[in-house]
Design a protein around this motif. Structure first.
Motif, PDB file in Angstrom:
ATOM      1  N   LEU A 575      49.632  34.938 -37.910  1.00 45.89           N
ATOM      2  CA  LEU A 575      49.990  33.905 -36.933  1.00 45.89           C
ATOM      3  C   LEU A 575      50.360  34.543 -35.601  1.00 45.89           C
ATOM      4  N   PHE A 576      49.786  34.049 -34.499  1.00 52.89           N
ATOM      5  CA  PHE A 576      50.040  34.564 -33.146  1.00 52.89           C
ATOM      6  C   PHE A 576      49.871  36.086 -33.098  1.00 52.89           C
ATOM      7  N   TYR A 577      48.851  36.586 -33.760  1.00 54.48           N
ATOM      8  CA  TYR A 577      48.724  38.028 -33.973  1.00 54.48           C
ATOM      9  C   TYR A 577      48.753  38.821 -32.675  1.00 54.48           C
ATOM     10  N   GLU A 578      47.997  38.388 -31.660  1.00 53.72           N
ATOM     11  CA  GLU A 578      47.927  39.154 -30.415  1.00 53.72           C
ATOM     12  C   GLU A 578      49.248  39.113 -29.653  1.00 53.72           C
ATOM     13  N   LEU A 579      50.046  38.074 -29.903  1.00 51.64           N
ATOM     14  CA  LEU A 579      51.354  37.966 -29.249  1.00 51.64           C
ATOM     15  C   LEU A 579      52.440  38.687 -30.041  1.00 51.64           C
ATOM     16  N   ARG A 580      52.277  38.769 -31.366  1.00 54.14           N
ATOM     17  CA  ARG A 580      53.314  39.362 -32.227  1.00 54.14           C
ATOM     18  C   ARG A 580      53.201  40.875 -32.359  1.00 54.14           C
ATOM     19  N   TYR A 581      51.960  41.387 -32.215  1.00 51.82           N
ATOM     20  CA  TYR A 581      51.758  42.801 -32.503  1.00 51.82           C
ATOM     21  C   TYR A 581      50.994  43.520 -31.383  1.00 51.82           C
ATOM     22  N   LYS A 582      51.248  44.789 -31.265  1.00 47.73           N
ATOM     23  CA  LYS A 582      50.461  45.669 -30.417  1.00 47.73           C
ATOM     24  C   LYS A 582      50.185  46.935 -31.210  1.00 47.73           C
ATOM     25  N   ASP A 583      48.911  47.214 -31.407  1.00 47.61           N
ATOM     26  CA  ASP A 583      48.497  48.365 -32.223  1.00 47.61           C
ATOM     27  C   ASP A 583      49.131  48.317 -33.606  1.00 47.61           C
ATOM     28  N   GLY A 584      49.244  47.084 -34.152  1.00 47.62           N
ATOM     29  CA  GLY A 584      49.776  46.913 -35.495  1.00 47.62           C
ATOM     30  C   GLY A 584      51.285  46.963 -35.598  1.00 47.62           C
ATOM     31  N   VAL A 585      51.980  47.155 -34.476  1.00 48.45           N
ATOM     32  CA  VAL A 585      53.445  47.242 -34.466  1.00 48.45           C
ATOM     33  C   VAL A 585      54.019  45.982 -33.811  1.00 48.45           C
ATOM     34  N   GLU A 586      55.075  45.445 -34.394  1.00 49.27           N
ATOM     35  CA  GLU A 586      55.687  44.232 -33.852  1.00 49.27           C
ATOM     36  C   GLU A 586      56.152  44.414 -32.404  1.00 49.27           C
ATOM     37  N   ILE A 587      55.925  43.370 -31.611  1.00 51.38           N
ATOM     38  CA  ILE A 587      56.434  43.340 -30.241  1.00 51.38           C
ATOM     39  C   ILE A 587      57.816  42.669 -30.284  1.00 51.38           C
ATOM     40  N   PRO A 588      58.883  43.404 -30.026  1.00 51.02           N
ATOM     41  CA  PRO A 588      60.239  42.868 -30.203  1.00 51.02           C
ATOM     42  C   PRO A 588      60.508  41.610 -29.386  1.00 51.02           C
ATOM     43  N   GLU A 589      59.862  41.502 -28.220  1.00 52.30           N
ATOM     44  CA  GLU A 589      60.141  40.379 -27.324  1.00 52.30           C
ATOM     45  C   GLU A 589      59.614  39.044 -27.857  1.00 52.30           C
ATOM     46  N   PHE A 590      58.626  39.085 -28.750  1.00 50.76           N
ATOM     47  CA  PHE A 590      58.053  37.820 -29.215  1.00 50.76           C
ATOM     48  C   PHE A 590      59.031  37.117 -30.141  1.00 50.76           C
ATOM     49  N   ILE A 591      59.201  35.836 -29.941  1.00 48.11           N
ATOM     50  CA  ILE A 591      60.281  35.073 -30.559  1.00 48.11           C
ATOM     51  C   ILE A 591      60.255  35.128 -32.090  1.00 48.11           C
ATOM     52  N   LEU A 592      59.083  35.071 -32.702  1.00 46.75           N
ATOM     53  CA  LEU A 592      59.030  35.040 -34.160  1.00 46.75           C
ATOM     54  C   LEU A 592      59.314  36.401 -34.792  1.00 46.75           C
ATOM     55  N   ASN A 593      59.447  37.430 -33.960  1.00 46.02           N
ATOM     56  CA  ASN A 593      59.822  38.759 -34.459  1.00 46.02           C
ATOM     57  C   ASN A 593      61.323  39.016 -34.345  1.00 46.02           C
ATOM     58  N   GLN A 594      62.072  37.995 -33.943  1.00 44.38           N
ATOM     59  CA  GLN A 594      63.490  38.195 -33.663  1.00 44.38           C
ATOM     60  C   GLN A 594      64.386  37.495 -34.687  1.00 44.38           C
ATOM     61  N   GLY A 595      65.254  38.267 -35.344  1.00 47.25           N
ATOM     62  CA  GLY A 595      66.342  37.757 -36.172  1.00 47.25           C
ATOM     63  C   GLY A 595      66.050  36.497 -36.953  1.00 47.25           C
ATOM     64  N   ILE A 596      66.855  35.470 -36.697  1.00 47.15           N
ATOM     65  CA  ILE A 596      66.758  34.227 -37.470  1.00 47.15           C
ATOM     66  C   ILE A 596      65.431  33.501 -37.250  1.00 47.15           C
ATOM     67  N   TYR A 597      64.763  33.791 -36.132  1.00 48.98           N
ATOM     68  CA  TYR A 597      63.510  33.084 -35.842  1.00 48.98           C
ATOM     69  C   TYR A 597      62.374  33.512 -36.766  1.00 48.98           C
ATOM     70  N   ARG A 598      62.589  34.588 -37.516  1.00 47.65           N
ATOM     71  CA  ARG A 598      61.602  34.978 -38.528  1.00 47.65           C
ATOM     72  C   ARG A 598      61.513  33.924 -39.632  1.00 47.65           C
ATOM     73  N   ASN A 599      62.535  33.092 -39.723  1.00 42.32           N
ATOM     74  CA  ASN A 599      62.570  32.059 -40.760  1.00 42.32           C
ATOM     75  C   ASN A 599      62.454  30.657 -40.172  1.00 42.32           C
TER      76      ASN A 599
END
Length: 771
Positions: A575-599
């Motif tokens: 989901l939102f792959y190009e926004l969530r990851y760069k070179d297969g590593v999570e982009i911390p700034e993207f909302i779904l990669n942050q804390g409670i927003y993962r759920n």
């Protein structure tokens, strides 16, 4: 047949009214579907659903199947079968699964060994399968192409693919009527692709949301059928449910001699033409909105950004954020310039191109290839062009082009001459851009990553793309080609293909079906999901993730490289792959990669037009697999909006900006919100109302009770059968004919729909809505 109702009607209203099997008081319609086109990407889960529920395909004679999206377009001289030819495991799996389903359900199939194979929206019209006044659907958003014939044609998701296969109907609602009138004459060098890009630039990618666009005016009447198809093809890029053009003598001339059209000169042909002539909008018919344009104001047009509305005349410059008044457009422009590697104020004709692609369901017909060949004849592509591709839209287009010597013109100029397929239009196959490569493309979408990760796409006409190949930059065809009627008004009429011979024996039938070499199962049989009921949706309470973006397209929600699946599940990680990851590593700034927003269970989008683009149901599947069951936004693209309901999800429209910002503020603060479908309210964690919303009665009823659309529809069997009997009497040419005959005894077959499973029937027996 024509209604006795004297009230003036639009083309759209006439076609809808002629296909209503049942209409409820709340406006919910059960529409009969005349033509269903099927391909490998959006069908495996639908067929799996049929098998799980022990259901058959109701009308094999009204169903036509091909492969196109992710097949290779390399030479097929050594082609034996799909299993040996396709190298990519996931692509091979989808294609072999389709062939297995074709055999299991007895469907007509144009496979890779058949010269009639091609892009689904090119072979339908080419074979005469597409006819005026019909309803046409396919699990692909560019089904709108077929509206050029005066058909109501639109893309559907996989759940609806299954619904049509099982019932030959769809649950729908009426759309608004929008008229776009283009009068006058087009200047030299301007084609239908320029016209439709110009229109989208004016009304925007959400300009047609909730509507069916009827294109009319002297410019439209002057277009060939193939040019009209290009227009209707891109109506979906303006947000419309469909695009339509009234059938006329140009339409009838095109259909003469087509294998699946009524036989020219027969009594059935004459009756059909009489009916088709009655479809044009009546004088005095009312439209919800009208846009009037003058053809002389349109010049060759190309896209500069990452949305089809980001267009400019070729003699213009790259715009900047300050050129837009709307804040969301300013932000979108800034993002687009960064992605495209462009600087505001740069003349478009200074932009250097790396690759050229001429193909796609928008522009891969014989007229498109003729127009491009006229530009490059006797010339060479520029030295900086790394790759230039010509991909015919079907095997028959390829054959016709070779008979005219167009292939030699292209090859001599330095182009690759390919086999039929979708190719680089969406890059689900080996034909892709490398990161940051720039492409002059005749396709229909320029979304981020559409033609390859970090690839940069400029949309244009075939003549303009051919000119870019010669110059090595974006270029104006008018400056490089002597003015010709081929580029000015109407392209020459397509040559009619000879009628194909019907298979007489089982061996010949197998050849047409392009069966695999053996009869053993080729794929796993555990594809997840079926239509046998949904979880009930009453209230949803949980963390909501804020997203401040407009025009979030389906390619952004789930990139095409993850569509090569025969399952509904397992897409959450993409989901939102190009926004969530760069070179297969999570982009911390993207909302779904942050804390409670993962759920997160809810997504709050503050920009309009969420879910624009493809009809792929993989987008809601990915959201649902991640855990998101509700999306709140100011507006949604029509097909995505519909697809969410089919998966037990709730799209909530909050058009009040102040109310939406209240909800977004709760989301940004990391506080839970509650979505109450029963009372149609969004509340904060303490139960205070933040906003109200409305969901139409039938959809709300189905979500709250977890009802299965197919099960509900099969309760209408008597009405469907009555409609079909009347249809055969009034429009007999719509029943299967020609090489759609199936079985040793010949003749089209209609398979009885399987009865509704008892578990579902018990769930809906006492529900208040009569269906």
């Amino acid at each position: 047949m024509p209604s006795a109702d004297k009230k003036p009607k639009t083309l759209y209203d006439k076609v809808v009214d002629q296909h209503i099997v049942n209409e409820q008081e709340d406006g919910t319609l059960l529409l009969y579907i005349d033509r269903h086109l099927v391909h490998e990407v959006t069908s495996p889960q639908a067929f799996e659903g049929l098998k799980n529920a022990s259901r058959k395909v109701r009308r094999p004679d009204c169903t036509l199947v091909t492969v196109d999206h992710n097949i290779p377009t390399s030479s097929r001289k050594n082609f034996k079968n799909v299993d040996e030819f396709i190298e990519e495991n996931d692509s091979r799996l989808q294609c072999s699964t389709l062939e297995e389903n074709v055999k299991d359900f007895g469907l007509t199939y144009f496979g890779m060994g058949d010269k009639r194979q091609g892009i689904v929206h090119i072979i339908g019209p080419e074979q005469g399968f597409t006819l005026p006044g019909t309803t046409v659907v396919c699990g692909d958003s560019h089904t709108s192409t077929h509206g050029a014939f005066g058909a109501l044609a639109f893309g559907i998701g996989t759940s609806e693919v299954e619904h049509v296969l099982a019932t030959q109907t769809l649950i729908s609602r009426r759309s608004k009527n929008m008229r776009i009138q283009v009068d006058g004459e087009l200047p030299a060098g301007v084609t239908s692709k320029d016209v439709v890009l110009h229109i989208i630039g004016i009304i925007g990618t959400a300009g047609g949301t909730g509507a069916v666009i009827e294109f009319c005016g002297s410019v439209i009447r002057g277009l060939s059928m193939e040019a009209r198809m290009s227009m209707c093809n891109m109506s979906i890029e303006a947000g419309a449910r469909a695009g339509m053009i009234a059938p006329d003598e140009t339409t009838f001339e095109y259909l003469k001699g087509r294998p699946l059209a009524p036989r020219y000169g027969s009594a059935q042909w004459n009756k059909a033409v009489e009916f088709w002539k009655s479809l044009a909008s009546d004088e005095g018919a009312v439209y919800d909105s009208t846009v009037v344009l003058d053809g002389k104001d349109i010049i060759p047009t190309i896209s500069w950004g990452t949305s089809p509305q980001d267009v400019a005349p070729i003699n213009g410059v790259v715009p900047g954020p300050d050129d837009f008044e709307d804040e969301s457009r300013k932000l979108a422009c800034k993002r687009a310039l960064e992605y495209m590697g462009l600087t505001a104020g740069t003349p478009l004709k200074d932009v250097v191109v790396d690759k050229v692609f001429i193909g796609s369901c928008t522009n891969a017909r014989i007229e498109d290839l003729r127009a491009a060949a006229k530009v490059v004849n006797g010339k060479k592509i520029a030295s900086n062009i790394k790759r230039a591709m010509i991909v015919p839209g079907s095997g028959l287009v390829k054959e016709q082009a070779e008979a005219e010597g167009l292939d030699k013109i292209f090859v001599d100029a330095g182009f690759e001459w390919r086999e039929a397929g979708c190719s680089m239009c969406l890059g689900m196959n080996p034909d892709i851009l490398s990161p940051r490569e720039r492409c002059a493309s005749t396709s229909n979408r320029n979304f981020e990553g559409r033609q390859g990760a970090a690839g940069r796409t400029h949309l244009m006409s075939p003549a303009m793309a051919a000119t870019a190949a010669l110059v090595g930059k974006l270029a104006d065809v008018r400056e490089h080609v002597v003015t010709s009627p081929v580029l000015a008004k109407v392209q020459p009429k397509v040559d009619i293909q000879p009628e194909a011979e019907e298979p007489e024996t089982e061996d010949e039938l197998d050849r047409v079906l392009d069966q695999p070499a053996d009869n053993e199962p080729h794929t796993n049989t555990s594809a997840g999901g079926s239509s046998a009921g949904l979880a009930k949706f009453t209230t949803l309470k949980g963390i909501a993730a804020p997203m401040d973006r407009s025009n979030v397209d389906t390619d952004a929600i789930i990139p095409k490289q993850f569509l090569k699946t025969i399952k509904r599940t397992g897409l959450g990680s993409a989901l939102f792959y190009e926004l969530r990851y760069k070179d297969g590593v999570e982009i911390p700034e993207f909302i779904l990669n942050q804390g409670i927003y993962r759920n997160s269970k809810v997504l709050v989008v503050t920009g309009p037009n969420f879910g624009c683009g493809s009809s792929r149901e993989h987008a809601p599947w990915a959201l649902l697999d991640f855990g998101i069951k509700c999306i709140i936004a100011p507006s949604f693209a029509d097909i995505f909006f519909n697809n969410t309901f089919k998966n037990g999800m709730l799209p909530v429209v909050i058009s009040d900006e102040a109310a939406l910002q209240k909800i977004a503020a709760e989301a940004s603060a990391g506080r839970e919100i509650e979505v109450d479908l029963i009372n149609q309210e969004v509340k904060d964690a303490e139960g205070n109302k933040l906003a109200g919303f409305e969901v139409d009665g039938f959809r709300r009823h189905c979500l709250i009770n977890g009802l299965d659309d197919i099960g509900l529809t099969l309760q209408m069997e008597n009405k469907i059968r009555t409609f079909e009997t009347k249809r055969t009497l009034e429009t007999p040419w719509l029943d299967g004919s020609g090489f759609l005959k199936r079985g040793k005894n010949g003749g089209a077959t209609m398979v009885e729909a399987a009865p509704l499973p008892k578990t579902n029937r018990g769930d809906v027996k006492n529900e208040p809505l009569e269906w």
